[in-house]
Design a protein around this motif. Structure first.
Motif, PDB file in Angstrom:
ATOM      1  N   ARG A   1     -33.736  -9.380  59.949  1.00  0.00           N
ATOM      2  CA  ARG A   1     -33.991  -7.937  59.826  1.00  0.00           C
ATOM      3  C   ARG A   1     -33.120  -7.151  60.793  1.00  0.00           C
ATOM      4  NH1 ARG A   1     -33.941  -3.778  57.942  1.00  0.00           N
ATOM      5  NH2 ARG A   1     -35.513  -2.137  58.035  1.00  0.00           N
ATOM      6  N   TRP A   2     -32.969  -7.654  61.999  1.00  0.00           N
ATOM      7  CA  TRP A   2     -32.079  -7.005  62.973  1.00  0.00           C
ATOM      8  C   TRP A   2     -30.630  -7.080  62.497  1.00  0.00           C
ATOM      9  CZ3 TRP A   2     -27.942  -8.740  65.799  1.00  0.00           C
ATOM     10  CH2 TRP A   2     -27.533  -7.957  66.869  1.00  0.00           C
TER      11      TRP A   2
ATOM     12  N   TRP B   1     -29.968  -4.387  59.806  1.00  0.00           N
ATOM     13  CA  TRP B   1     -30.460  -3.038  60.085  1.00  0.00           C
ATOM     14  C   TRP B   1     -29.315  -2.028  59.975  1.00  0.00           C
ATOM     15  CZ3 TRP B   1     -29.606   1.071  63.285  1.00  0.00           C
ATOM     16  CH2 TRP B   1     -30.638   2.014  63.392  1.00  0.00           C
TER      17      TRP B   1
ATOM     18  N   ALA C   1     -30.819 -12.463  68.899  1.00  0.00           N
ATOM     19  CA  ALA C   1     -29.722 -12.036  68.028  1.00  0.00           C
ATOM     20  C   ALA C   1     -28.382 -12.033  68.731  1.00  0.00           C
ATOM     21  CB  ALA C   1     -30.009 -10.634  67.491  1.00  0.00           C
TER      22      ALA C   1
ATOM     23  N   SER D   1     -39.122  -2.333  61.666  1.00  0.00           N
ATOM     24  CA  SER D   1     -37.942  -2.370  62.520  1.00  0.00           C
ATOM     25  C   SER D   1     -38.359  -2.290  63.978  1.00  0.00           C
ATOM     26  CB  SER D   1     -37.014  -1.206  62.166  1.00  0.00           C
ATOM     27  OG  SER D   1     -35.904  -1.189  63.018  1.00  0.00           O
TER      28      SER D   1
ATOM     29  N   GLY E   1     -35.835  -3.148  66.535  1.00  0.00           N
ATOM     30  CA  GLY E   1     -34.632  -3.111  67.340  1.00  0.00           C
ATOM     31  C   GLY E   1     -34.100  -4.493  67.641  1.00  0.00           C
ATOM     32  N   PRO E   2     -32.983  -4.582  68.344  1.00  0.00           N
ATOM     33  CA  PRO E   2     -32.364  -5.875  68.640  1.00  0.00           C
ATOM     34  C   PRO E   2     -33.161  -6.688  69.649  1.00  0.00           C
ATOM     35  CG  PRO E   2     -31.200  -4.100  69.747  1.00  0.00           C
ATOM     36  CD  PRO E   2     -32.223  -3.444  68.851  1.00  0.00           C
TER      37      PRO E   2
END
Length: 284
Positions: free
Chosen positions: A98-99, A102, A259, A252, A254-255
């Protein structure tokens, strides 16, 4: 004859555009378990692009780091494939995926542009013009990514692409988990579409069980749970019975530190470049 500065600048700008297009494609590609053809086509093009330029690089003695940078689109597609295949059942990988996607895959595109900027600052050829050119491409994409994520444009585009692939009724049901009974749930001779419809049938049965538990009286509810146990069906709690719609996407957040794997790849390319420069310096 060495590679001309203007030609190298043009190829650098072209590579930046290819990276942006690859990031956008990763945000809307269907899962490889559903339809692997789009990913296979894009990956083949990402490999053919640097291989087609390799004779020119070898003849004009281009920098090794510049050659390796042209494999960044292929690397992005490979990382996306790995996350898509192994994210099922692994919450951490699901969050990383998901990250990763994004905002039209903004994080990985930004990391790739960082590698390009590092190359521009490391060499002395047309440094300022190349940096300005990359920033002109990155800043509008940054704004486009943030606006697009706020308006959920990647999700809408992916929904449209899935609609064209499987039909509007079944795509709407799998994306929004609604009106599943109106879609075609019969068995399909195609393996990928049959897997798609099997997931759809399973969600329809779950929705029907939740609706039955929610509408039943307490005395009947206990009998319904007992019948589910007798038929070896999963029993849902009262909290799950109140949930009639499940979001198709994770929220969401965020990172995260997990990652940073893509950053490690960029650092590895940097180490290869430094070692190549030292080797050329010793030979000279």
């Amino acid at each position: 004859m060495p590679l001309k500065h203007s030609t190298e600048t043009f190829l650098l700008a072209l590579l930046a555009v290819v990276i942006v297009v690859t990031g956008i494609a990763c945000a809307v590609l269907p899962l490889p378990t559903v339809n692997p053809v789009p990913w296979a086509v894009l990956f083949s093009l990402s490999i053919a692009y640097p291989l087609a330029l390799y004779p020119l690089f070898r003849e004009r003695r281009a920098d090794n780091a510049f050659r390796l940078l042209h494999f960044l689109p292929a690397l992005i597609l490979l990382v996306w494939l790995g996350l898509s295949l192994f994210a099922s059942g692994h919450p951490i990988l699901s969050f990383v995926r998901r990250w990763f996607t994004w905002g039209w895959s903004l994080p990985v595109v930004a990391i790739s542009f960082f590698a390009l900027l590092w190359f521009c600052l490391d060499v002395l050829r047309q440094r300022m013009s190349r940096v300005i050119l990359l920033l002109v491409l990155l800043v509008p994409f940054l704004a486009f990514a943030v606006i697009g994520e706020n308006n959920r444009w990647p999700t809408r585009v992916a929904s449209v692409l899935n609609t064209q692939r499987f039909g509007s009724s079944s795509s709407t049901a799998i994306v929004a988990v609604t009106v599943a009974s109106q879609s075609n749930l019969s068995k399909s001779p195609h393996a990928s579409e049959e897997q798609y419809r099997a997931n759809l049938r399973r969600m329809e049965r779950r929705t029907a069980r939740l609706a039955a538990l929610q509408s039943s009286v307490p005395s009947v509810k206990g009998a319904t749970v007992g019948a589910m146990i007798a038929n070896d069906l999963p029993v849902v709690s009262q909290r799950e019975a109140r949930i009639t719609h499940l979001s198709p996407n994770l929220t969401s957040s965020g990172p995260a530190t997990e990652a940073m794997m893509v950053m490690f790849v960029a650092m590895y390319c940097a180490v290869l470049h430094v070692r190549a420069r030292r080797r050329n310096f010793i030979v000279a």
